[in-house]
Enzyme design. Structure first.
Site, PDB file in Angstrom:
ATOM      1  N   ASN A  85     -31.332  16.243  -5.454  1.00  0.00           N
ATOM      2  CA  ASN A  85     -31.847  16.365  -6.847  1.00  0.00           C
ATOM      3  C   ASN A  85     -31.575  17.801  -6.983  1.00  0.00           C
ATOM      4  O   ASN A  85     -32.443  18.888  -6.376  1.00  0.00           O
ATOM      5  CB  ASN A  85     -33.231  16.052  -6.666  1.00  0.00           C
ATOM      6  CG  ASN A  85     -34.099  16.455  -7.841  1.00  0.00           C
ATOM      7  OD1 ASN A  85     -33.445  16.978  -8.857  1.00  0.00           O
ATOM      8  ND2 ASN A  85     -35.220  16.450  -7.684  1.00  0.00           N
ATOM      9  N   LYS A 124     -32.435  19.597  -9.682  1.00  0.00           N
ATOM     10  CA  LYS A 124     -33.643  20.114 -10.391  1.00  0.00           C
ATOM     11  C   LYS A 124     -33.142  20.971 -11.520  1.00  0.00           C
ATOM     12  O   LYS A 124     -32.123  20.572 -12.183  1.00  0.00           O
ATOM     13  CB  LYS A 124     -34.693  20.872  -9.320  1.00  0.00           C
ATOM     14  CG  LYS A 124     -34.995  19.962  -8.524  1.00  0.00           C
ATOM     15  CD  LYS A 124     -36.228  20.396  -7.532  1.00  0.00           C
ATOM     16  CE  LYS A 124     -36.832  19.524  -6.512  1.00  0.00           C
ATOM     17  NZ  LYS A 124     -37.863  20.061  -5.745  1.00  0.00           N
ATOM     18  N   HIS A 153     -41.055  12.138 -10.570  1.00  0.00           N
ATOM     19  CA  HIS A 153     -41.089  13.246  -9.485  1.00  0.00           C
ATOM     20  C   HIS A 153     -42.512  13.953  -9.624  1.00  0.00           C
ATOM     21  O   HIS A 153     -43.007  14.201 -10.678  1.00  0.00           O
ATOM     22  CB  HIS A 153     -39.935  14.200  -9.777  1.00  0.00           C
ATOM     23  CG  HIS A 153     -39.725  14.956  -8.575  1.00  0.00           C
ATOM     24  ND1 HIS A 153     -40.279  16.097  -8.554  1.00  0.00           N
ATOM     25  CD2 HIS A 153     -38.775  15.084  -7.649  1.00  0.00           C
ATOM     26  CE1 HIS A 153     -39.956  16.825  -7.220  1.00  0.00           C
ATOM     27  NE2 HIS A 153     -38.881  16.075  -6.736  1.00  0.00           N
ATOM     28  N   GLU A 211     -42.936  17.011  -9.612  1.00  0.00           N
ATOM     29  CA  GLU A 211     -42.862  18.103 -10.601  1.00  0.00           C
ATOM     30  C   GLU A 211     -43.267  17.563 -12.093  1.00  0.00           C
ATOM     31  O   GLU A 211     -43.565  18.373 -12.966  1.00  0.00           O
ATOM     32  CB  GLU A 211     -41.532  18.902 -10.473  1.00  0.00           C
ATOM     33  CG  GLU A 211     -41.442  19.762  -9.262  1.00  0.00           C
ATOM     34  CD  GLU A 211     -40.178  19.723  -8.439  1.00  0.00           C
ATOM     35  OE1 GLU A 211     -39.309  19.402  -9.127  1.00  0.00           O
ATOM     36  OE2 GLU A 211     -40.065  20.043  -7.272  1.00  0.00           O
ATOM     37  N   GLU A 224     -42.438  11.386  -1.220  1.00  0.00           N
ATOM     38  CA  GLU A 224     -42.179  12.902  -1.088  1.00  0.00           C
ATOM     39  C   GLU A 224     -43.379  13.587  -1.085  1.00  0.00           C
ATOM     40  O   GLU A 224     -44.100  13.708  -2.164  1.00  0.00           O
ATOM     41  CB  GLU A 224     -41.290  13.517  -2.505  1.00  0.00           C
ATOM     42  CG  GLU A 224     -39.940  12.989  -2.597  1.00  0.00           C
ATOM     43  CD  GLU A 224     -39.177  13.906  -3.454  1.00  0.00           C
ATOM     44  OE1 GLU A 224     -38.344  14.324  -3.021  1.00  0.00           O
ATOM     45  OE2 GLU A 224     -39.453  14.097  -4.437  1.00  0.00           O
ATOM     46  N   GLY A 258     -40.001  21.872  -1.039  1.00  0.00           N
ATOM     47  CA  GLY A 258     -39.621  23.278  -1.217  1.00  0.00           C
ATOM     48  C   GLY A 258     -40.397  24.420  -0.546  1.00  0.00           C
ATOM     49  O   GLY A 258     -40.340  25.485  -0.845  1.00  0.00           O
ATOM     50  N   SER A 271     -38.371  19.003   2.081  1.00  0.00           N
ATOM     51  CA  SER A 271     -37.550  19.990   3.236  1.00  0.00           C
ATOM     52  C   SER A 271     -36.448  19.457   3.879  1.00  0.00           C
ATOM     53  O   SER A 271     -36.421  19.580   5.083  1.00  0.00           O
ATOM     54  CB  SER A 271     -38.542  20.769   3.624  1.00  0.00           C
ATOM     55  OG  SER A 271     -39.405  21.556   2.843  1.00  0.00           O
TER      56      SER A 271
HETATM   57  P1  13P Z   1     -36.808  20.197  -1.244  1.00  0.00           P
HETATM   58  O1  13P Z   1     -35.768  19.232  -0.423  1.00  0.00           O
HETATM   59  O2  13P Z   1     -36.205  21.517  -1.876  1.00  0.00           O
HETATM   60  O3  13P Z   1     -37.954  20.212  -0.435  1.00  0.00           O
HETATM   61  O4  13P Z   1     -37.100  19.158  -2.758  1.00  0.00           O
HETATM   62  C1  13P Z   1     -37.415  17.734  -2.337  1.00  0.00           C
HETATM   63  C2  13P Z   1     -37.462  17.283  -3.614  1.00  0.00           C
HETATM   64  O5  13P Z   1     -38.487  17.412  -4.437  1.00  0.00           O
HETATM   65  C3  13P Z   1     -36.273  16.341  -4.104  1.00  0.00           C
HETATM   66  O6  13P Z   1     -36.741  15.673  -5.201  1.00  0.00           O
END
Ligand code: 13P
Length: 248
Positions: free
Chosen positions: A9, A11, A95, A97, A163, A169, A207
């Site tokens: 992803n 983002k 997601h 976010e 997740e 992150g 992560s």
């Molecule tokens: P990270 O791997 O950067 O922690 O992000 C995970 C994520 O949100 C994938 O959709």
């Protein structure tokens, strides 16, 4: 063991040149054989990515899909039919976010799931609890309430990504015991409450890095990974995919 699915992803990252370089590096490496791999690129670059991925086994994914399905006056929206037309095999839905910054809730997410499935784009429903919810011991209730929309779907193929928000992150990874517990709970919930097939895939995200991918992917009921930061580096993403390939 069934093939794992690894989706990167991106983002809100990359530009035309860096995205193309990333895809070219992935296509040139040996991850195209096994396992199943996808990249979720920013909407504006989907067409370019589809072009770069021609002839590759790497699948294209969007990061979102509109809750509206009919063409018309929905400024800024991108429908499931458009994503299909642009070459998407997958669409991320819900997601954390999107839930956090765009207040997406179950009603909108159910529409998104329905439209993606109807258009022939496999939705990847993202679920997961915050740190506060985890520490209060409410994580199962939270995740089950996010999964609830699946009981409204009559049929169709979809993927779930667990997740935990506190692991996204942050460099903090859920322990293998925590992952095993919740993945098994998600699958059981789906078997009892949704018309999911027993082949439903549950990915882990939060992560995931080259260093921890193999142990996470070897955990029971983990069918793949949704990778954020580490998917922006071709070598790291390739190593994660290779870790999954070893387990097949
Ligand atoms: P990270 O791997 O950067 O922690 O992000 C995970 C994520 O949100 C994938 O959709």
């Amino acid at each position: 063991m069934a093939d794992k699915l690894i989706i990167g992803n991106w983002k809100m990252n990359t530009r035309r040149d860096s995205g193309k370089a990333l895809i070219d590096a992935l296509s040139a490496s040996d991850i195209t054989n096994q396992p199943w791999v996808g990249v979720a690129v920013p909407t504006v670059y989907l067409a370019q990515a589809a072009e770069c991925l021609k002839g590759s086994r790497i699948a294209l994914s969007s990061q979102d899909v509109s809750r509206f399905d009919k063409d018309g006056a929905f400024t800024g929206e991108v429908s499931a039919a458009m994503l299909k037309d642009a070459g998407c095999a997958y669409a991320l839905v819900g997601h954390s976010e999107r839930r956090q910054y765009f207040a997406e809730g179950n009603d909108a997410l159910l529409s998104k799931m329905r439209h993606a499935i109807a258009a022939g784009v496999t939705p990847v429903l993202c679920v997961g609890e915050t740190l506060e919810e985890r520490e209060a011991g409410r994580y199962l209730d939270v995740v089950f309430s996010q999964l609830a929309i699946l009981s409204e779907l009559t049929a169709g193929d979809y993927v779930i990504a667990y997740e935990p928000v506190w692991a996204i992150g942050t460099g903090k990874v859920a322990s293998l015991e925590q992952i095993a517990e919740i993945h098994s709970a998600i699958k059981n919930w789906c078997l009892q409450n949704a018309k999911a097939s027993d082949k439903i895939r549950v990915l882990y995200g939060g992560s995931v890095k080259a260093e921890n991918a193999e142990s996470i992917l070897a955990t029971e009921n983990v069918d793949g990974a949704l990778v954020g930061g580490a998917s922006l580096d071709a070598d790291s993403f390739r190593m994660i995919c290779q870790a999954a390939g070893k387990l097949i």
